[in-house]
Motif scaffolding. Structure first.
Motif, PDB file in Angstrom:
ATOM      1  N   MET A   1       0.828  -1.180   0.000  1.00 31.91           N
ATOM      2  CA  MET A   1       0.000   0.000   0.000  1.00 31.91           C
ATOM      3  C   MET A   1       0.869   1.238   0.000  1.00 31.91           C
ATOM      4  N   GLY A   2       0.317   2.316  -0.515  1.00 34.17           N
ATOM      5  CA  GLY A   2       1.041   3.577  -0.550  1.00 34.17           C
ATOM      6  C   GLY A   2       0.901   4.339   0.755  1.00 34.17           C
ATOM      7  N   GLU A   3       1.283   5.572   0.684  1.00 27.08           N
ATOM      8  CA  GLU A   3       1.183   6.435   1.862  1.00 27.08           C
ATOM      9  C   GLU A   3      -0.259   6.878   2.066  1.00 27.08           C
ATOM     10  N   ILE A   4      -0.554   7.271   3.288  1.00 27.83           N
ATOM     11  CA  ILE A   4      -1.897   7.776   3.587  1.00 27.83           C
ATOM     12  C   ILE A   4      -2.071   9.106   2.867  1.00 27.83           C
ATOM     13  N   GLY A   5      -3.121   9.195   2.061  1.00 29.74           N
ATOM     14  CA  GLY A   5      -3.391  10.413   1.294  1.00 29.74           C
ATOM     15  C   GLY A   5      -4.321  11.363   2.012  1.00 29.74           C
ATOM     16  N   GLY A   6      -5.034  10.868   3.009  1.00 27.15           N
ATOM     17  CA  GLY A   6      -5.981  11.688   3.758  1.00 27.15           C
ATOM     18  C   GLY A   6      -6.944  10.802   4.524  1.00 27.15           C
ATOM     19  N   TYR A   7      -7.961  11.427   5.027  1.00 23.57           N
ATOM     20  CA  TYR A   7      -8.955  10.698   5.826  1.00 23.57           C
ATOM     21  C   TYR A   7     -10.359  11.043   5.347  1.00 23.57           C
ATOM     22  N   THR A   8     -11.238  10.070   5.448  1.00 18.80           N
ATOM     23  CA  THR A   8     -12.631  10.232   5.064  1.00 18.80           C
ATOM     24  C   THR A   8     -13.507   9.848   6.245  1.00 18.80           C
ATOM     25  N   ALA A   9     -14.576  10.612   6.486  1.00 18.75           N
ATOM     26  CA  ALA A   9     -15.538  10.273   7.546  1.00 18.75           C
ATOM     27  C   ALA A   9     -16.519   9.242   7.003  1.00 18.75           C
ATOM     28  N   ARG A  10     -16.672   8.143   7.702  1.00 16.20           N
ATOM     29  CA  ARG A  10     -17.600   7.068   7.336  1.00 16.20           C
ATOM     30  C   ARG A  10     -18.474   6.752   8.532  1.00 16.20           C
ATOM     31  N   PRO A  11     -19.705   6.249   8.291  1.00 16.37           N
ATOM     32  CA  PRO A  11     -20.554   5.846   9.420  1.00 16.37           C
ATOM     33  C   PRO A  11     -19.856   4.780  10.264  1.00 16.37           C
ATOM     34  N   ASP A  12     -19.999   4.888  11.555  1.00 14.64           N
ATOM     35  CA  ASP A  12     -19.416   3.917  12.483  1.00 14.64           C
ATOM     36  C   ASP A  12     -20.461   2.828  12.723  1.00 14.64           C
ATOM     37  N   TRP A  13     -20.414   1.773  11.909  1.00 20.49           N
ATOM     38  CA  TRP A  13     -21.449   0.740  11.921  1.00 20.49           C
ATOM     39  C   TRP A  13     -21.650   0.069  13.274  1.00 20.49           C
ATOM     40  N   PRO A  14     -20.607  -0.263  14.039  1.00 19.71           N
ATOM     41  CA  PRO A  14     -20.858  -0.883  15.342  1.00 19.71           C
ATOM     42  C   PRO A  14     -21.682   0.003  16.281  1.00 19.71           C
ATOM     43  N   LYS A  15     -21.561   1.306  16.152  1.00 17.55           N
ATOM     44  CA  LYS A  15     -22.346   2.205  17.008  1.00 17.55           C
ATOM     45  C   LYS A  15     -23.789   2.354  16.527  1.00 17.55           C
ATOM     46  N   LEU A  16     -24.082   1.924  15.309  1.00 18.22           N
ATOM     47  CA  LEU A  16     -25.441   2.031  14.781  1.00 18.22           C
ATOM     48  C   LEU A  16     -26.322   0.864  15.200  1.00 18.22           C
ATOM     49  N   GLY A  17     -25.739  -0.188  15.749  1.00 21.88           N
ATOM     50  CA  GLY A  17     -26.510  -1.355  16.189  1.00 21.88           C
ATOM     51  C   GLY A  17     -27.617  -1.012  17.165  1.00 21.88           C
ATOM     52  N   PRO A  18     -27.320  -0.252  18.231  1.00 20.82           N
ATOM     53  CA  PRO A  18     -28.391   0.111  19.162  1.00 20.82           C
ATOM     54  C   PRO A  18     -29.515   0.908  18.499  1.00 20.82           C
ATOM     55  N   SER A  19     -29.181   1.752  17.542  1.00 24.90           N
ATOM     56  CA  SER A  19     -30.220   2.511  16.826  1.00 24.90           C
ATOM     57  C   SER A  19     -31.151   1.573  16.077  1.00 24.90           C
ATOM     58  N   LEU A  20     -30.579   0.539  15.479  1.00 29.42           N
ATOM     59  CA  LEU A  20     -31.387  -0.427  14.739  1.00 29.42           C
ATOM     60  C   LEU A  20     -32.282  -1.227  15.684  1.00 29.42           C
TER      61      LEU A  20
ATOM     62  N   SER B   1     -19.759   8.863  13.348  1.00 29.53           N
ATOM     63  CA  SER B   1     -18.832   8.530  12.270  1.00 29.53           C
ATOM     64  C   SER B   1     -17.434   8.338  12.836  1.00 29.53           C
ATOM     65  N   ARG B   2     -16.597   7.761  12.011  1.00 30.83           N
ATOM     66  CA  ARG B   2     -15.188   7.602  12.369  1.00 30.83           C
ATOM     67  C   ARG B   2     -14.375   7.957  11.136  1.00 30.83           C
ATOM     68  N   THR B   3     -13.131   8.339  11.357  1.00 32.30           N
ATOM     69  CA  THR B   3     -12.278   8.681  10.227  1.00 32.30           C
ATOM     70  C   THR B   3     -11.532   7.443   9.757  1.00 32.30           C
ATOM     71  N   VAL B   4     -11.550   7.264   8.459  1.00 31.27           N
ATOM     72  CA  VAL B   4     -10.911   6.113   7.828  1.00 31.27           C
ATOM     73  C   VAL B   4      -9.854   6.648   6.862  1.00 31.27           C
ATOM     74  N   PRO B   5      -8.621   6.143   6.943  1.00 33.81           N
ATOM     75  CA  PRO B   5      -7.595   6.635   6.021  1.00 33.81           C
ATOM     76  C   PRO B   5      -7.811   6.103   4.598  1.00 33.81           C
ATOM     77  N   TRP B   6      -7.439   6.914   3.626  1.00 34.85           N
ATOM     78  CA  TRP B   6      -7.382   6.434   2.256  1.00 34.85           C
ATOM     79  C   TRP B   6      -5.936   6.548   1.812  1.00 34.85           C
ATOM     80  N   TYR B   7      -5.540   5.639   0.956  1.00 31.99           N
ATOM     81  CA  TYR B   7      -4.127   5.505   0.595  1.00 31.99           C
ATOM     82  C   TYR B   7      -3.879   5.892  -0.851  1.00 31.99           C
ATOM     83  N   GLN B   8      -2.738   6.505  -1.082  1.00 34.27           N
ATOM     84  CA  GLN B   8      -2.300   6.798  -2.439  1.00 34.27           C
ATOM     85  C   GLN B   8      -1.631   5.539  -2.984  1.00 34.27           C
ATOM     86  N   PRO B   9      -1.817   5.245  -4.253  1.00 33.61           N
ATOM     87  CA  PRO B   9      -1.194   4.028  -4.796  1.00 33.61           C
ATOM     88  C   PRO B   9       0.333   4.161  -4.824  1.00 33.61           C
ATOM     89  N   SER B  10       0.993   3.057  -4.543  1.00 37.57           N
ATOM     90  CA  SER B  10       2.448   3.021  -4.615  1.00 37.57           C
ATOM     91  C   SER B  10       2.841   2.527  -6.016  1.00 37.57           C
TER      92      SER B  10
END
Length: 91
Positions: free
Chosen positions: A1-20, A76-85
């Motif tokens: 994998m390449g270097e971390i290019g940044g971060y993206t906010a994604r839903p935190d699925w384990p925390k959505l269980g109680p809502s469901l 939500s939680r931040t998830v890294p996205w990677y630049q291609p190596s």
């Protein structure tokens, strides 16, 4: 994998269980509110199972639709996205 290019906010699925679970219980409570307090266990157990399955299905559909349109309403939680190596790029 390449270097971390940044971060993206994604839903935190384990925390959505109680809502469901809460959504399913609310739908089930509303749909069965007018059922008689004393029901026959043999005949109505299947009805209750069907209502639970339908309530869970509805709650899942609503939660999915809300996340699709209003993702920022939920935890939500931040998830890294990677630049291609060099290894990841086609030759």
């Amino acid at each position: 994998m390449g270097e971390i290019g940044g971060y993206t906010a994604r839903p935190d699925w384990p925390k959505l269980g109680p809502s469901l679970v809460i959504g399913t219980c609310l739908i089930l409570a509303i749909r069965t509110a007018k059922w008689p307090a004393n029901f026959l266990e043999r005949t109505s157990e299947m009805d209750l199972e069907n209502e639970i399955a339908y309530a869970a299905h509805l709650a899942n559909k609503v939660l999915s639709a809300l996340i699709g349109k209003q993702e920022n309403l939920f935890p939500s939680r931040t998830v890294p996205w990677y630049q291609p190596s060099e290894e990841d790029r086609p030759k």
